[in-house]
Design an enzyme around this catalytic site. Structure first.
Site, PDB file in Angstrom:
ATOM      1  N   GLU A  76       0.764  -1.012  -0.065  1.00 31.36           N
ATOM      2  CA  GLU A  76       0.103  -0.088   0.008  1.00 31.36           C
ATOM      3  C   GLU A  76       0.821   1.287   0.121  1.00 31.36           C
ATOM      4  OE1 GLU A  76      -3.127   0.566   2.635  1.00 31.36           O
ATOM      5  OE2 GLU A  76      -3.266  -1.763   3.021  1.00 31.36           O
ATOM      6  N   ASP A 136      -5.776   7.777  10.537  1.00 30.22           N
ATOM      7  CA  ASP A 136      -4.498   7.091  11.082  1.00 30.22           C
ATOM      8  C   ASP A 136      -4.224   7.581  12.514  1.00 30.22           C
ATOM      9  OD1 ASP A 136      -3.861   5.799   8.612  1.00 30.22           O
ATOM     10  OD2 ASP A 136      -3.806   7.692   7.590  1.00 30.22           O
TER      11      ASP A 136
END
Length: 278
Positions: A49, A60
Site C-alpha cells: 500500500e 490514521d
C-alpha cells in the site's frame, strides 16, 4: 498493472497468507521511500500500500500522521505519489495499491485520478473516508479502468452491512480490527478472530486484517483467522528511527520475520503441506 483480484485469489487458492506492507509516499524522503518499497517486495510482501499524504488523515494514528506531515512539508502531493508508483511498478512484481483520502482526488477530479492511477501501475485503491453508501460515485469509475476498489469493514458493522460491503469489495476486503485509528499495539484486541471468521463467512473475496498489527507474532496470530495481514505503523516507525540509509534493511528484516512467522503458522495448521506458494 497487475489484476489485484486475480493475484489475491491465487494467493488464497495456494494456501499462502498475504502479507501487506503500508508505506507513506515520499517518507522519509524520495530515495528512501523507493528503497523501502523494494525491500518490502524482496522480504515477501504480497501487496504494498502506498499511502498518499493528507493533512487530516482521520483514520490514521500519530505515527502515520507524523509521516504524512513530513512528506507534505517536503512537497509530496497526490500527483507526485502517483509518479512514485509509476517508477516503482515496473521494478516489483508485487501489486501496488494506493490509499488516499478523498479530498485530493476531488481536487484532481475523479476521472483524471482514475486515469493517472491506472497509468501509474496501481492495481487498486482504498478510500478510508468514503462510506459504502457514497462509494457509488467512485467505484464504477475506478473499476472501469481495471482498478480494484477495496472496501473497509469496521468492527461495528452488523451482519447485513458486512454482507453488502464484502460482496462489493474487489481485490480484498480490508477488515479494520479496532474501533479507532491506526497504530502499533502491544496486543491485538479481543474478538478480532471471531470478527474475521464472521466476515470471511460472508464472502469469497479474501479478507485482510489491518490496524494495530505490530509484531511478527501478532501477524501470525491474526493470519490464523484471516486471509492476510496488513502492517503499517510499525513499518513507518522503523523507517523513521535511525539513519535513512539503513531504513530499507530495518523494514525488510521486520517483514521477513513476519513472513516467516505467518508461513510457519500456516504450515502448523496444515502439517502435510510442504510449501505455501512463492
Amino acid at each position: 498493472m497487475r489484476d489485484l483480484a486475480i493475484a489475491t485469489a491465487a494467493l488464497r487458492a495456494s494456501g499462502r497468507k498475504a502479507l501487506v506492507a503500508f508505506l507513506t509516499a515520499g517518507y522519509p524522503d524520495d530515495a528512501t521511500f523507493h528503497d523501502l518499497v523494494l525491500a518490502a517486495a524482496d522480504a515477501g510482501s504480497d501487496v504494498i500500500e502506498i499511502g498518499i499524504p493528507f493533512s487530516d488523515p482521520i483514520a490514521d494514528g500519530p505515527v502515520i500522521q507524523a509521516a504524512s506531515n513530513v512528506a507534505l512539508k517536503r512537497g509530496v502531493t497526490l500527483r507526485s505519489a502517483l509518479r512514485h508508483a509509476a517508477r516503482l511498478a515496473p521494478a516489483v512484481a508485487t501489486p501496488l495499491v494506493g490509499m488516499s483520502y478523498i479530498n485530493p482526488i476531488l481536487t484532481m477530479g475523479v476521472t483524471a485520478f482514475a486515469d493517472e492511477a491506472r497509468d501509474s501501475g496501481l492495481a487498486g485503491v482504498i478510500l478510508p473516508d468514503v462510506s459504502f453508501e457514497e462509494s457509488g460515485a467512485f467505484r464504477p469509475v475506478l473499476r472501469a479502468r481495471g482498478l480494484a476498489y477495496i472496501d473497509l469493514v469496521a468492527p461495528t458493522s452488523d451482519a447485513a452491512r458486512v454482507r453488502a460491503i464484502a460482496g462489493a469489495s474487489s481485490g480484498f476486503v480490508y477488515l479494520v480490527s479496532v474501533t479507532g485509528v491506526t497504530g502499533a499495539r502491544t496486543a491485538h484486541p479481543m474478538g478480532v478472530s471471531e470478527l474475521a471468521d464472521r466476515v470471511r463467512a460472508a464472502t469469497e473475496t479474501p479478507v485482510y486484517v489491518g490496524f494495530g498489527v505490530s509484531t511478527p507474532e501478532q501477524a501470525a496470530g491474526v493470519a490464523q483467522h484471516a486471509d492476510g495481514v496488513i502492517i503499517g505503523s510499525r513499518l513507518i516507525q522503523l523507517a523513521g528511527d535511525g539513519h535513512p540509509a539503513q531504513a530499507g534493511r530495518r523494514v525488510g528484516e521486520f517483514l521477513a520475520a513476519a513472513r516467516k512467522a505467518i508461513d510457519a503458522g500456516a504450515v502448523e495448521r496444515e502439517p502435510g503441506r510442504a510449501t505455501l506458494g512463492r
